[in-house]
Design an enzyme around this catalytic site. Structure first.
Site, short mmCIF file in Angstrom:
data_model
loop_
_atom_site.label_atom_id
_atom_site.label_comp_id
_atom_site.label_asym_id
_atom_site.label_seq_id
_atom_site.Cartn_x
_atom_site.Cartn_y
_atom_site.Cartn_z
N LEU A 150 0.88 -1.17 0.00
CA LEU A 150 0.00 0.00 0.00
C LEU A 150 0.91 1.22 0.00
O LEU A 150 1.92 1.24 0.70
CB LEU A 150 -0.90 0.02 1.24
CG LEU A 150 -1.96 -1.08 1.35
CD1 LEU A 150 -2.72 -0.94 2.67
CD2 LEU A 150 -2.92 -1.06 0.17
N ASP A 151 0.55 2.23 -0.78
CA ASP A 151 1.43 3.41 -0.82
C ASP A 151 1.37 4.16 0.51
O ASP A 151 0.50 3.90 1.35
CB ASP A 151 1.10 4.31 -2.01
CG ASP A 151 -0.25 5.01 -1.89
OD1 ASP A 151 -0.46 5.72 -0.89
OD2 ASP A 151 -1.09 4.86 -2.79
N VAL A 152 2.29 5.08 0.69
CA VAL A 152 2.48 5.71 1.99
C VAL A 152 1.22 6.42 2.48
O VAL A 152 0.97 6.50 3.69
CB VAL A 152 3.68 6.68 1.93
CG1 VAL A 152 3.38 7.87 1.01
CG2 VAL A 152 4.08 7.17 3.32
N ASN A 153 0.39 6.93 1.57
CA ASN A 153 -0.82 7.67 1.96
C ASN A 153 -2.07 6.82 1.99
O ASN A 153 -3.17 7.35 2.14
CB ASN A 153 -1.03 8.85 1.01
CG ASN A 153 0.08 9.88 1.13
OD1 ASN A 153 0.52 10.19 2.23
ND2 ASN A 153 0.54 10.40 0.01
#
Length: 290
Positions: free
Chosen positions: A111-114
């Protein structure tokens, strides 16, 4: 039960828990793996007597029956990276996971950081590889807060498919979940997990995702009782559901108690998770946003 004669190197490394098969292919491509002192190449096959090293460290090749397949659910907060280590010292999803002696956790996708929400981790590289592989079409569901005008035509386009820079992509379902004005919530599903795919699909329709939460992987839903930054290990039945989904044999052992949990025990476990998360948050300084 020994290694099958002439088994593919990346498969053996994945089973040994070094990483997913896809990660091991990248390691081999980057000349980080050797077999009997020679740099390995993709397509190499190995025997159980071969000496395999990754980054100079020898790898213990276990028999298939030696490892108990384990899977945990992690409720990822925003701000954490889905990498094992970060050269800038930022928080990663691996910081809070439990240690396993002589083994390591492998992330089932990223999952991306945001993005927050459900992440799966396993110590079985082959299981991780298959759960991520698009050919098995394991459905993911996300809750997305979308900023922008979303019309019936927008939804039709997203279901019909659009061309992204890395190929065609589409949602399998788009369900309105409420909201006001140009900020509205949608639940969307898709059968693959390319980098930032959900965000890029909405961007193709001139809409921006301002918040994104993964709420389901296959039939496994994000347990809302587990706080962000908390993890919980799945029981044998759930592990075998995942294995069956990707056509792997049943696991017969578990590290968890096989006795049915009482309601008070479940509450105690959740309270223990919350205390561990709170203690970790007090010990670790928050990551500064740049």
């Amino acid at each position: 039960m020994s290694i099958i004669q002439g088994e593919k190197l990346q498969k053996v490394l994945a089973r040994a828990g070094v990483g997913s098969r896809r990660e091991m292919e990248k390691y081999i491509d980057a000349n980080r793996v050797s077999v009997n002192g020679k740099v390995a190449k993709l397509g190499d096959r190995v025997e159980e007597t071969d000496l395999i090293r990754v980054d100079g460290h020898s790898v213990k090749i276990e028999e298939k029956a030696d490892r108990i397949c384990r899977v945990i659910m992690y409720n990822k907060p925003e701000g954490e990276l889905s990498t094992r280590k970060d050269p800038e010292g930022r928080r990663t999803v691996f910081d809070r996971l439990p240690r396993i002696d002589g083994d390591r956790w492998i992330a089932v996708g990223r999952l991306d950081v945001n993005t927050s929400g459900l992440m799966l981790f396993t110590n079985d590289g082959e299981l991780a590889n298959r759960l991520m592989h698009p050919s098995y079409e394991v459905e993911r569901e996300y809750s997305a807060r979308v900023f922008g005008e979303v019309t019936n035509e927008t939804v039709k386009n997203l279901l019909r498919g659009v061309e992204l820079e890395d190929g065609p992509a589409k949602f399998t379902t788009v369900t309105p979940m409420g909201g006001e004005g140009v900020n509205r919530w949608f639940n969307v599903t898709l059968n693959e997990g390319r980098n930032r795919e959900v965000r890029r699909l909405w961007q193709s329709q001139d809409a921006e995702v301002s918040r994104l939460i993964r709420i389901r992987y296959g039939k496994l839903e994000l347990d809302k009782r587990v706080p962000q930054g908390g993890w919980m290990e799945y029981d044998l039945e759930t592990v075998n559901y995942l294995r069956k989904t990707v056509k792997l044999g049943r696991e017969t052992q578990t590290k968890l108690s096989v006795m049915p949990e009482k309601r008070k025990d479940k509450r105690a476990k959740i309270n223990q998770i919350r205390k561990a998360v709170k203690k970790h948050n007090q010990r670790v300084k928050p990551t500064k946003r740049k």
